[in-house]
Design a protein around this motif. Structure first.
Motif, PDB file in Angstrom:
ATOM      1  N   ALA A   1      23.778 -64.191  59.312  1.00 24.94           N
ATOM      2  CA  ALA A   1      23.288 -65.539  59.585  1.00 24.94           C
ATOM      3  C   ALA A   1      23.223 -66.354  58.292  1.00 24.94           C
ATOM      4  CB  ALA A   1      21.900 -65.488  60.230  1.00 24.94           C
ATOM      5  N   VAL A   2      22.995 -65.696  57.169  1.00 24.45           N
ATOM      6  CA  VAL A   2      22.973 -66.369  55.864  1.00 24.45           C
ATOM      7  C   VAL A   2      24.385 -66.536  55.317  1.00 24.45           C
ATOM      8  CG1 VAL A   2      22.152 -66.245  53.475  1.00 24.45           C
ATOM      9  CG2 VAL A   2      20.690 -65.459  55.332  1.00 24.45           C
ATOM     10  N   ILE A   3      25.170 -65.446  55.346  1.00 22.04           N
ATOM     11  CA  ILE A   3      26.523 -65.478  54.780  1.00 22.04           C
ATOM     12  C   ILE A   3      27.396 -66.511  55.481  1.00 22.04           C
ATOM     13  CG2 ILE A   3      28.634 -64.134  54.418  1.00 22.04           C
ATOM     14  CD1 ILE A   3      26.807 -61.641  54.156  1.00 22.04           C
ATOM     15  N   LEU A   4      27.361 -66.532  56.803  1.00 21.05           N
ATOM     16  CA  LEU A   4      28.194 -67.479  57.563  1.00 21.05           C
ATOM     17  C   LEU A   4      27.684 -68.907  57.425  1.00 21.05           C
ATOM     18  CD1 LEU A   4      28.852 -65.372  60.800  1.00 21.05           C
ATOM     19  CD2 LEU A   4      30.348 -65.696  58.823  1.00 21.05           C
ATOM     20  N   TYR A   5      26.384 -69.073  57.293  1.00 22.08           N
ATOM     21  CA  TYR A   5      25.802 -70.406  57.093  1.00 22.08           C
ATOM     22  C   TYR A   5      26.288 -71.002  55.765  1.00 22.08           C
ATOM     23  CZ  TYR A   5      22.233 -74.077  56.723  1.00 22.08           C
ATOM     24  OH  TYR A   5      21.578 -75.285  56.608  1.00 22.08           O
ATOM     25  N   ASN A   6      26.432 -70.135  54.774  1.00 22.05           N
ATOM     26  CA  ASN A   6      26.916 -70.553  53.451  1.00 22.05           C
ATOM     27  C   ASN A   6      28.366 -70.118  53.253  1.00 22.05           C
ATOM     28  OD1 ASN A   6      24.230 -71.516  52.169  1.00 22.05           O
ATOM     29  ND2 ASN A   6      23.719 -69.474  52.933  1.00 22.05           N
ATOM     30  N   TYR A   7      29.180 -70.295  54.290  1.00 22.28           N
ATOM     31  CA  TYR A   7      30.546 -69.777  54.300  1.00 22.28           C
ATOM     32  C   TYR A   7      31.381 -70.301  53.131  1.00 22.28           C
ATOM     33  CZ  TYR A   7      31.934 -74.345  56.134  1.00 22.28           C
ATOM     34  OH  TYR A   7      32.150 -75.689  56.294  1.00 22.28           O
TER      35      TYR A   7
ATOM     36  N   LEU B   1      13.654 -64.731  50.162  1.00 24.49           N
ATOM     37  CA  LEU B   1      13.996 -66.140  49.955  1.00 24.49           C
ATOM     38  C   LEU B   1      15.438 -66.415  50.393  1.00 24.49           C
ATOM     39  CD1 LEU B   1      12.382 -66.706  46.437  1.00 24.49           C
ATOM     40  CD2 LEU B   1      11.737 -67.902  48.544  1.00 24.49           C
ATOM     41  N   ALA B   2      16.343 -65.480  50.066  1.00 19.73           N
ATOM     42  CA  ALA B   2      17.753 -65.649  50.430  1.00 19.73           C
ATOM     43  C   ALA B   2      17.942 -65.686  51.942  1.00 19.73           C
ATOM     44  CB  ALA B   2      18.589 -64.523  49.817  1.00 19.73           C
ATOM     45  N   PHE B   3      17.209 -64.851  52.660  1.00 23.89           N
ATOM     46  CA  PHE B   3      17.337 -64.805  54.114  1.00 23.89           C
ATOM     47  C   PHE B   3      16.802 -66.083  54.775  1.00 23.89           C
ATOM     48  CE2 PHE B   3      18.821 -60.633  53.775  1.00 23.89           C
ATOM     49  CZ  PHE B   3      19.152 -60.125  55.028  1.00 23.89           C
ATOM     50  N   GLY B   4      16.051 -66.883  54.023  1.00 29.01           N
ATOM     51  CA  GLY B   4      15.576 -68.169  54.547  1.00 29.01           C
ATOM     52  C   GLY B   4      16.592 -69.275  54.402  1.00 29.01           C
ATOM     53  N   ARG B   5      17.766 -68.968  53.825  1.00 21.82           N
ATOM     54  CA  ARG B   5      18.819 -69.972  53.611  1.00 21.82           C
ATOM     55  C   ARG B   5      19.964 -69.797  54.611  1.00 21.82           C
ATOM     56  NH1 ARG B   5      18.842 -71.758  48.061  1.00 21.82           N
ATOM     57  NH2 ARG B   5      16.666 -72.075  47.476  1.00 21.82           N
TER      58      ARG B   5
ATOM     59  N   SER C   1      25.623 -65.962  47.834  1.00 26.28           N
ATOM     60  CA  SER C   1      26.052 -67.135  48.601  1.00 26.28           C
ATOM     61  C   SER C   1      24.919 -68.131  48.816  1.00 26.28           C
ATOM     62  CB  SER C   1      26.630 -66.704  49.958  1.00 26.28           C
ATOM     63  OG  SER C   1      25.633 -66.114  50.772  1.00 26.28           O
ATOM     64  N   SER C   2      23.687 -67.639  48.901  1.00 26.87           N
ATOM     65  CA  SER C   2      22.539 -68.519  49.094  1.00 26.87           C
ATOM     66  C   SER C   2      22.139 -69.233  47.810  1.00 26.87           C
ATOM     67  CB  SER C   2      21.344 -67.730  49.627  1.00 26.87           C
ATOM     68  OG  SER C   2      20.888 -66.799  48.658  1.00 26.87           O
ATOM     69  N   GLY C   3      22.488 -68.650  46.655  1.00 30.20           N
ATOM     70  CA  GLY C   3      22.186 -69.252  45.370  1.00 30.20           C
ATOM     71  C   GLY C   3      20.785 -69.013  44.840  1.00 30.20           C
ATOM     72  N   VAL C   4      19.951 -68.291  45.598  1.00 28.39           N
ATOM     73  CA  VAL C   4      18.544 -68.136  45.187  1.00 28.39           C
ATOM     74  C   VAL C   4      18.366 -67.299  43.933  1.00 28.39           C
ATOM     75  CG1 VAL C   4      17.684 -68.417  47.551  1.00 28.39           C
ATOM     76  CG2 VAL C   4      18.220 -66.123  46.695  1.00 28.39           C
ATOM     77  N   TRP C   5      19.327 -66.442  43.633  1.00 28.41           N
ATOM     78  CA  TRP C   5      19.170 -65.487  42.526  1.00 28.41           C
ATOM     79  C   TRP C   5      19.062 -66.169  41.163  1.00 28.41           C
ATOM     80  CZ3 TRP C   5      22.657 -64.600  38.472  1.00 28.41           C
ATOM     81  CH2 TRP C   5      23.853 -65.341  38.563  1.00 28.41           C
ATOM     82  N   SER C   6      19.640 -67.385  41.017  1.00 26.42           N
ATOM     83  CA  SER C   6      19.611 -68.071  39.718  1.00 26.42           C
ATOM     84  C   SER C   6      18.691 -69.293  39.731  1.00 26.42           C
ATOM     85  CB  SER C   6      21.028 -68.507  39.329  1.00 26.42           C
ATOM     86  OG  SER C   6      21.561 -69.406  40.295  1.00 26.42           O
ATOM     87  N   GLU C   7      17.925 -69.445  40.797  1.00 22.63           N
ATOM     88  CA  GLU C   7      16.998 -70.578  40.917  1.00 22.63           C
ATOM     89  C   GLU C   7      15.568 -70.142  40.632  1.00 22.63           C
ATOM     90  OE1 GLU C   7      19.516 -72.642  44.618  1.00 22.63           O
ATOM     91  OE2 GLU C   7      17.440 -71.958  44.897  1.00 22.63           O
ATOM     92  N   LYS C   8      14.754 -71.084  40.164  1.00 24.15           N
ATOM     93  CA  LYS C   8      13.341 -70.811  39.942  1.00 24.15           C
ATOM     94  C   LYS C   8      12.558 -71.154  41.206  1.00 24.15           C
ATOM     95  CE  LYS C   8      13.705 -71.785  34.993  1.00 24.15           C
ATOM     96  NZ  LYS C   8      13.244 -72.615  33.860  1.00 24.15           N
ATOM     97  N   HIS C   9      11.602 -70.281  41.546  1.00 27.86           N
ATOM     98  CA  HIS C   9      10.802 -70.442  42.760  1.00 27.86           C
ATOM     99  C   HIS C   9       9.323 -70.306  42.414  1.00 27.86           C
ATOM    100  CE1 HIS C   9      14.561 -69.857  45.069  1.00 27.86           C
ATOM    101  NE2 HIS C   9      14.820 -68.918  44.163  1.00 27.86           N
ATOM    102  N   VAL C  10       8.491 -70.988  43.174  1.00 29.66           N
ATOM    103  CA  VAL C  10       7.048 -70.861  42.987  1.00 29.66           C
ATOM    104  C   VAL C  10       6.628 -69.452  43.405  1.00 29.66           C
ATOM    105  CG1 VAL C  10       4.776 -71.688  43.701  1.00 29.66           C
ATOM    106  CG2 VAL C  10       6.653 -73.318  43.385  1.00 29.66           C
ATOM    107  N   ASN C  11       5.897 -68.765  42.524  1.00 30.68           N
ATOM    108  CA  ASN C  11       5.455 -67.410  42.831  1.00 30.68           C
ATOM    109  C   ASN C  11       4.246 -67.044  41.969  1.00 30.68           C
ATOM    110  OD1 ASN C  11       6.625 -65.318  40.459  1.00 30.68           O
ATOM    111  ND2 ASN C  11       7.762 -67.242  40.621  1.00 30.68           N
TER     112      ASN C  11
END
Length: 558
Positions: free
Chosen positions: A227-233, A441-445, A324-334
């Protein structure tokens, strides 16, 4: 906690995180791949026929079917390594680390074939009528090295906590807390009771649970991932390119990610690959030794499927979700974990300039120094009044707020050598994130939006809980080897208690402990496999001679 983590990291630096460990692991797999003429490729199709029960006999000795043994072993390997471990590898080593995870799995398919075959061949029947096997038995029965067998068994008991119990419940409780706000201790208490109920029934109950659990959890996870991979095809091809683009130069800096050397990518990719599929660690052979069979090679072939399913399929999918979601290189509130945090003097530095990235990367990599903060840190309603620079999770933190017991803090707190003196003081802000929270976080994209994070929570719960179940069996077989069947009940009690305690312990400490446990179990096992290389080859040759005589009309890969 920080002092303990520093000690664990120092120990691990000489073992699993040392420069030579990945070479020993992959080198052993490459040796057997060539020595046995690429069995992971030649026997893959035959292994599928074996696991379906095509060559089973009614009088085969053992406690479980081929599929049940495979499911039990898979439930032991498909765990946080697939969800949290991949995220940690990419967080530290960048996209190139995923490639080395796949390489580890490819050669690991052969390593697993060898270790399972030898363990099944030299297994024993215990006083209660069940089968017991694993590397400690071929070390004792064939190598005549009882001291090495005992050392491996002790390492297995330790690893049952460091690999199977502690990091699993830690990831479960962290993810459920982040997603649903469920208290860590409540999660630990409920699941500890369920764990105790399952493992008290021994291998028969464990096998019945895992053969139903493994296919179900894989289906749920795949639906969420695609659902994430195809959304960010549009990012699928760039994601694949990023895995190979920096393969021999290290991963380039991007976003909040400061980059990683080729050594970091290689080391972390191999390390996380081993944590994921456990090829060479000697754990899965303990589960496979319980399988019904009249000869050992067929069970070894079944084991070839494990690293393929666990790492090449599931870890690749997780990696594509993250990239594909791009979350790995982004900063997130935590909420900042203290083991990942360093407070520096105020620096005029940015991670958006080449100069700033280099200075920060050198500091994080240990090749450069920056001034640590010492003195009072003043905050008003959580907002910093004092000037300081925060480095968290290998990134420059932003929008930092100070908390005390979870509430915004006003006042002054003392900082010594870059860390708060008051254990009740905490910090929140934007930084890179790793492990299970990053995958969530990635699965939310994807197509499910924020609902996708629930799939990760469910996946972590099922994957990690099943791993804890299987590792309890590995530990009790090791205890049986060391002290007899009577010791198993005491092991199970301590195992369940440790499972509960780890639900509210610092994540970084758990991963550091797991790295050490893996290494001290893997090294004697690899030595044993190389020592018995001729035995393995002869066993394989004898199998095909017997098979062709018994099934003359069957097509064989020989």
């Amino acid at each position: 906690m920080q002092e303990l983590n520093d000690i664990l990291n120092l120990i691990d630096s000489y073992l699993g995180s040392s420069f030579w460990f990945p070479y020993v692991l992959i080198g052993t797999g490459l040796f057997f791949t060539i020595y046995l003429k690429f069995p992971q490729i030649r026997y893959f199709g035959f292994a599928l026929r074996v696991v379906k029960g095509k060559f089973d006999k009614s009088d085969d000795e053992g406690d479980t079917s081929h599929f049940q043994a495979l499911a039990t072993a898979l439930s032991g390997t498909v765990g946080t390594g697939n969800i949290a471990g991949v995220a940690l590898a990419i967080h530290i080593g960048g996209p190139a680390a995923l490639f080395w995870m796949l390489v580890t799995a490819a050669v690991g398919m052969c390593t697993k074939f060898v270790e399972v075959t030898l363990s099944h061949k030299y297994r024993e029947k215990t006083s209660d009528g069940t089968m017991a096997g694993g590397p400690m038995y071929f070390m004792k029965n064939k190598m005549n090295m009882k001291w090495l067998a005992a050392a491996f068994a002790v390492a297995t008991v330790l690893s049952s906590f460091g690999t199977g119990s502690l990091p699993q419940i830690n990831s479960i409780s962290n993810t459920l807390n982040a997603t649903f706000g469920i208290n860590h201790m409540l999660t630990g208490a409920v699941l500890a009771v369920l764990l105790g109920f399952v493992i008290i029934g021994g291998i028969h109950r464990i096998a019945k649970v895992t053969e139903k659990l493994v296919p179900s959890m894989a289906l749920i996870y795949f639906v969420g991932a695609f659902a994430v991979i195809l959304y960010n095809y549009d990012q699928i091809i760039p994601s694949f390119i990023s895995i190979f683009a920096d393969l021999f130069t290290g991963s380039s800096a991007t976003g909040g990610f400061l980059g990683a050397s080729i050594a970091f990518a290689f080391n972390k990719g191999v390390g996380r690959g081993l944590f994921s599929n456990e090829a060479g660690q000697g754990s899965a052979p303990i589960a496979h030794a319980s399988a019904k069979g009249h000869e050992p090679i067929s069970e070894g072939m079944v084991a070839i499927l494990e690293p393929f399913i666990d790492t090449i399929v599931i870890c690749t999918i997780t990696g594509l979700v993250l990239l594909s979601s791009g979350v790995w290189s982004e900063k997130h509130v935590n909420d900042f974990q203290m083991s990942d945090l360093t407070i520096l003097e105020q620096l005029d530095i940015s991670d958006q300039t080449e100069e700033g990235k280099k200075v920060l990367y050198d500091y994080i990599a240990g090749t450069g120094t920056l001034p640590l903060y010492n003195g009072g840190l003043i905050a008003d309603d959580g907002k910093l009044i004092s000037s300081a620079t925060f480095v968290h999770a290998r990134s420059l933190a932003e929008e930092v707020k100070v908390t005390k017991n979870g509430k915004l803090f006003s006042g002054e707190t003392q900082i010594v050598d870059g860390r708060p003196v008051d254990p009740e003081i905490g910090f929140t802000g934007k930084s890179l994130v790793h492990s299970a929270p990053l995958t969530a976080l990635a699965f939310g994209r994807g197509f499910f939006g924020e609902g996708g994070t629930y799939i990760v929570s469910i996946g972590i719960l099922l994957f990690a809980f099943s791993t804890a179940i299987s590792w309890s069996y590995y530990g009790d077989r090791a205890m049986t080897f060391l002290f007899g069947n009577g010791s198993v009940i005491y092991f199970r009690i301590v195992y369940v208690i440790g499972f509960f305690v780890a639900s509210f312990t610092d994540t970084t400490i758990i991963w550091s402990l797991a790295g050490i446990a893996i290494a001290v179990m893997t090294l004697p096992n690899l030595f044993g496999l190389l020592y018995l290389r001729k035995d393995m080859k002869q066993t394989l040759d004898d199998f095909w001679i017997g098979f062709k005589n018994e099934y003359p009309d069957e097509k064989t890969p020989e």
